[in-house]
Design a protein around this motif. Structure first.
Motif, PDB file in Angstrom:
ATOM      1  N   SER A  38      14.694  -9.086 -19.633  1.00 22.89           N
ATOM      2  CA  SER A  38      15.756 -10.050 -19.370  1.00 22.89           C
ATOM      3  C   SER A  38      16.457  -9.676 -18.069  1.00 22.89           C
ATOM      4  O   SER A  38      16.270  -8.582 -17.536  1.00 22.89           O
ATOM      5  N   LYS A  39      17.261 -10.580 -17.562  1.00 24.83           N
ATOM      6  CA  LYS A  39      18.029 -10.297 -16.331  1.00 24.83           C
ATOM      7  C   LYS A  39      18.879  -9.041 -16.496  1.00 24.83           C
ATOM      8  O   LYS A  39      19.022  -8.253 -15.560  1.00 24.83           O
ATOM      9  N   ALA A  40      19.440  -8.854 -17.693  1.00 22.11           N
ATOM     10  CA  ALA A  40      20.296  -7.697 -17.947  1.00 22.11           C
ATOM     11  C   ALA A  40      19.525  -6.383 -17.860  1.00 22.11           C
ATOM     12  O   ALA A  40      20.089  -5.348 -17.498  1.00 22.11           O
ATOM     13  N   ASN A  41      18.234  -6.410 -18.173  1.00 22.60           N
ATOM     14  CA  ASN A  41      17.429  -5.187 -18.184  1.00 22.60           C
ATOM     15  C   ASN A  41      16.470  -5.076 -17.003  1.00 22.60           C
ATOM     16  O   ASN A  41      15.753  -4.081 -16.884  1.00 22.60           O
ATOM     17  N   GLU A  42      16.459  -6.064 -16.141  1.00 21.28           N
ATOM     18  CA  GLU A  42      15.493  -6.109 -15.045  1.00 21.28           C
ATOM     19  C   GLU A  42      15.603  -4.908 -14.097  1.00 21.28           C
ATOM     20  O   GLU A  42      14.588  -4.319 -13.721  1.00 21.28           O
ATOM     21  N   GLU A  43      16.805  -4.517 -13.739  1.00 19.88           N
ATOM     22  CA  GLU A  43      16.981  -3.403 -12.806  1.00 19.88           C
ATOM     23  C   GLU A  43      16.504  -2.081 -13.420  1.00 19.88           C
ATOM     24  O   GLU A  43      15.794  -1.308 -12.783  1.00 19.88           O
ATOM     25  N   ALA A  44      16.877  -1.836 -14.678  1.00 22.47           N
ATOM     26  CA  ALA A  44      16.448  -0.603 -15.351  1.00 22.47           C
ATOM     27  C   ALA A  44      14.932  -0.573 -15.500  1.00 22.47           C
ATOM     28  O   ALA A  44      14.294   0.473 -15.291  1.00 22.47           O
ATOM     29  N   PHE A  45      14.341  -1.705 -15.823  1.00 22.21           N
ATOM     30  CA  PHE A  45      12.894  -1.819 -15.983  1.00 22.21           C
ATOM     31  C   PHE A  45      12.188  -1.523 -14.658  1.00 22.21           C
ATOM     32  O   PHE A  45      11.273  -0.700 -14.595  1.00 22.21           O
ATOM     33  N   SER A  46      12.641  -2.159 -13.583  1.00 24.13           N
ATOM     34  CA  SER A  46      12.039  -1.961 -12.261  1.00 24.13           C
ATOM     35  C   SER A  46      12.207  -0.525 -11.776  1.00 24.13           C
ATOM     36  O   SER A  46      11.278   0.051 -11.201  1.00 24.13           O
ATOM     37  N   THR A  47      13.377   0.047 -12.009  1.00 21.74           N
ATOM     38  CA  THR A  47      13.626   1.435 -11.621  1.00 21.74           C
ATOM     39  C   THR A  47      12.674   2.369 -12.357  1.00 21.74           C
ATOM     40  O   THR A  47      12.108   3.294 -11.765  1.00 21.74           O
ATOM     41  N   ALA A  48      12.482   2.129 -13.650  1.00 17.77           N
ATOM     42  CA  ALA A  48      11.575   2.962 -14.440  1.00 17.77           C
ATOM     43  C   ALA A  48      10.148   2.866 -13.903  1.00 17.77           C
ATOM     44  O   ALA A  48       9.466   3.886 -13.768  1.00 17.77           O
ATOM     45  N   VAL A  49       9.699   1.665 -13.567  1.00 21.51           N
ATOM     46  CA  VAL A  49       8.347   1.495 -13.030  1.00 21.51           C
ATOM     47  C   VAL A  49       8.193   2.278 -11.729  1.00 21.51           C
ATOM     48  O   VAL A  49       7.209   3.004 -11.542  1.00 21.51           O
ATOM     49  N   GLU A  50       9.166   2.171 -10.835  1.00 16.53           N
ATOM     50  CA  GLU A  50       9.077   2.860  -9.549  1.00 16.53           C
ATOM     51  C   GLU A  50       9.120   4.382  -9.717  1.00 16.53           C
ATOM     52  O   GLU A  50       8.367   5.103  -9.058  1.00 16.53           O
ATOM     53  N   GLU A  51       9.986   4.865 -10.610  1.00 17.53           N
ATOM     54  CA  GLU A  51      10.076   6.311 -10.822  1.00 17.53           C
ATOM     55  C   GLU A  51       8.802   6.862 -11.462  1.00 17.53           C
ATOM     56  O   GLU A  51       8.321   7.930 -11.077  1.00 17.53           O
TER      57      GLU A  51
END
Length: 89
Positions: A38-51
């Motif tokens: 969701s929009k609320a979790n998009e940043e955390a999700f993307s950060t996790a993928v990059e890390e």
């Protein structure tokens, strides 16, 4: 283990950044339960993928082996043969 995450170590030609990122994305999807956050979790999700991508690249570049590199086409053929046996019904 998630069947969509492929073995990435010791291939000729070597693994690409995109292959590692794809595996990282599958991993985050699996553990989060989100195919698309969701929009609320998009940043955390993307950060996790990059890390996870960065850590995975670091791991792959630091591993050593005396085994000969695997051929991608041969390994793909083996996977398809195992899959055909498994799902032949």
């Amino acid at each position: 283990m998630c069947r969509n995450i492929k073995l990435l170590f010791n291939f000729d030609p070597p693994v690409t950044n995109e292959e590692v990122r794809s595996a990282s994305l599958q991993f985050v999807r699996k553990i989060s339960g989100f195919n698309k956050p969701s929009k609320a979790n998009e940043e955390a999700f993307s950060t996790a993928v990059e890390e996870i991508t960065a850590v995975s690249m670091k791991l792959l570049s630091s591993l050593e082996t005396t085994a000969a590199p695997k051929n991608r086409e041969e390994e793909t053929a083996k996977v398809k043969a195992r899959s055909a046996l498994r799902f032949r019904n």
